[in-house]
Design a protein around this motif. Structure first.
Motif, PDB file in Angstrom:
ATOM      1  N   GLN A 130      77.724  47.349   7.923  1.00 42.14           N
ATOM      2  CA  GLN A 130      76.820  47.048   6.550  1.00 42.14           C
ATOM      3  C   GLN A 130      76.279  45.577   6.833  1.00 42.14           C
ATOM      4  O   GLN A 130      76.874  44.578   7.421  1.00 42.14           O
ATOM      5  CB  GLN A 130      77.634  46.897   5.628  1.00 42.14           C
ATOM      6  CG  GLN A 130      76.688  46.876   4.057  1.00 42.14           C
ATOM      7  CD  GLN A 130      77.462  47.094   2.743  1.00 42.14           C
ATOM      8  OE1 GLN A 130      78.727  47.376   2.879  1.00 42.14           O
ATOM      9  NE2 GLN A 130      76.939  46.987   1.611  1.00 42.14           N
ATOM     10  N   LYS A 179      68.757  45.644  -2.046  1.00 39.65           N
ATOM     11  CA  LYS A 179      69.996  45.000  -2.455  1.00 39.65           C
ATOM     12  C   LYS A 179      69.906  44.603  -3.998  1.00 39.65           C
ATOM     13  O   LYS A 179      70.753  44.851  -4.765  1.00 39.65           O
ATOM     14  CB  LYS A 179      70.245  43.873  -1.737  1.00 39.65           C
ATOM     15  CG  LYS A 179      70.550  44.331  -0.117  1.00 39.65           C
ATOM     16  CD  LYS A 179      71.087  43.055   0.523  1.00 39.65           C
ATOM     17  CE  LYS A 179      72.494  42.762   0.083  1.00 39.65           C
ATOM     18  NZ  LYS A 179      73.329  42.039   1.060  1.00 39.65           N
ATOM     19  N   SER A 184      72.952  49.682  -0.581  1.00 38.84           N
ATOM     20  CA  SER A 184      73.438  49.064   0.401  1.00 38.84           C
ATOM     21  C   SER A 184      72.412  49.208   1.798  1.00 38.84           C
ATOM     22  O   SER A 184      71.729  50.090   1.799  1.00 38.84           O
ATOM     23  CB  SER A 184      74.874  49.409   0.935  1.00 38.84           C
ATOM     24  OG  SER A 184      74.986  50.817   0.990  1.00 38.84           O
ATOM     25  N   TRP A 186      72.391  49.162   6.114  1.00 42.52           N
ATOM     26  CA  TRP A 186      73.401  49.528   7.399  1.00 42.52           C
ATOM     27  C   TRP A 186      72.390  49.257   8.467  1.00 42.52           C
ATOM     28  O   TRP A 186      71.289  49.539   8.640  1.00 42.52           O
ATOM     29  CB  TRP A 186      74.054  50.596   7.237  1.00 42.52           C
ATOM     30  CG  TRP A 186      74.891  50.984   5.989  1.00 42.52           C
ATOM     31  CD1 TRP A 186      74.450  51.219   4.617  1.00 42.52           C
ATOM     32  CD2 TRP A 186      76.380  50.630   6.042  1.00 42.52           C
ATOM     33  NE1 TRP A 186      75.662  51.260   3.850  1.00 42.52           N
ATOM     34  CE2 TRP A 186      76.586  51.109   4.487  1.00 42.52           C
ATOM     35  CE3 TRP A 186      77.329  50.629   6.917  1.00 42.52           C
ATOM     36  CZ2 TRP A 186      78.025  50.850   4.332  1.00 42.52           C
ATOM     37  CZ3 TRP A 186      78.327  50.396   6.688  1.00 42.52           C
ATOM     38  CH2 TRP A 186      79.003  50.689   5.123  1.00 42.52           C
TER      39      TRP A 186
END
Length: 191
Positions: A130, A179, A184, A186
């Protein structure tokens, strides 16, 4: 029913042969129903925003975008099984200003450094992690991200400083909006 994937290659009326080869391989992946499109609207952010509107108008589950000169090393469709919000396949970036001890290449996966209010290259560069931001040379987005109201209008718009200079390009501005919307980011360094 298999998942439906919109695969786009934003381009300027040419696509590198290695990306064309990736598209041929992806088109043979029987796990998913793919729609491959080669949009060439200008400027680049306008092209991405047009793709967002196409994606919203369709019934796709994921959007995979691959730049015209940026072939992924592994099949990015494999990442769909992880059901991540946004995942990038990192790309080497050339950046050299002639400074002492400057590295001319870095990977476009980033952490945000509060001490200097800037993005820095993500470390360590291995496996799935992440991250705070990705480059958009090759990325996969789940429909739920694009369905968020804050992502439907201008999510790739550059951020400018008070003098009108670019503070954040389309990719980093997109990541900040992702965000801020609660999703999220990655990066998979094996891709």
């Amino acid at each position: 029913m298999s998942k439906r994937i919109l695969v786009t290659v934003p381009n300027l009326h040419w696509i590198h042969a290695s990306v064309a080869a990736v598209l041929l391989k992806l088109s043979q992946d029987a796990r998913y129903a793919l729609s491959i499109q080669l949009p060439s609207a200008l400027p680049y952010e306008n092209n991405l925003h047009a793709i967002v509107q196409t994606f919203l108008a369709g019934a796709w589950d994921y959007w995979l975008s691959i730049d015209a000169d940026n072939p992924p090393l592994c099949n990015p469709l494999d990442l769909i099984a992880r059901d991540l919000d946004v995942v990038g396949c990192p790309t080497p970036v050339w950046h050299y200003e002639g400074q002492p001890r400057e590295r001319p290449l870095y990977w476009n996966a980033y952490r945000y450094d509060d001490t200097v209010a800037a993005y820095r290259e993500w470390q360590p560069r291995e496996g799935l992690q992440q991250v705070d931001a990705i480059g958009t040379g090759c990325f996969l987005v789940a429909r739920r991200v694009v369905m968020h109201p804050d992502m439907q209008r201008g999510c790739f718009t550059r951020q400018l400083d008070e003098a009108g200079r670019v503070r954040l390009g389309a990719d980093l501005a997109f990541c900040q909006r992702v965000k801020a919307a609660g999703f999220s980011l990655w990066c998979h360094f094996d891709y």
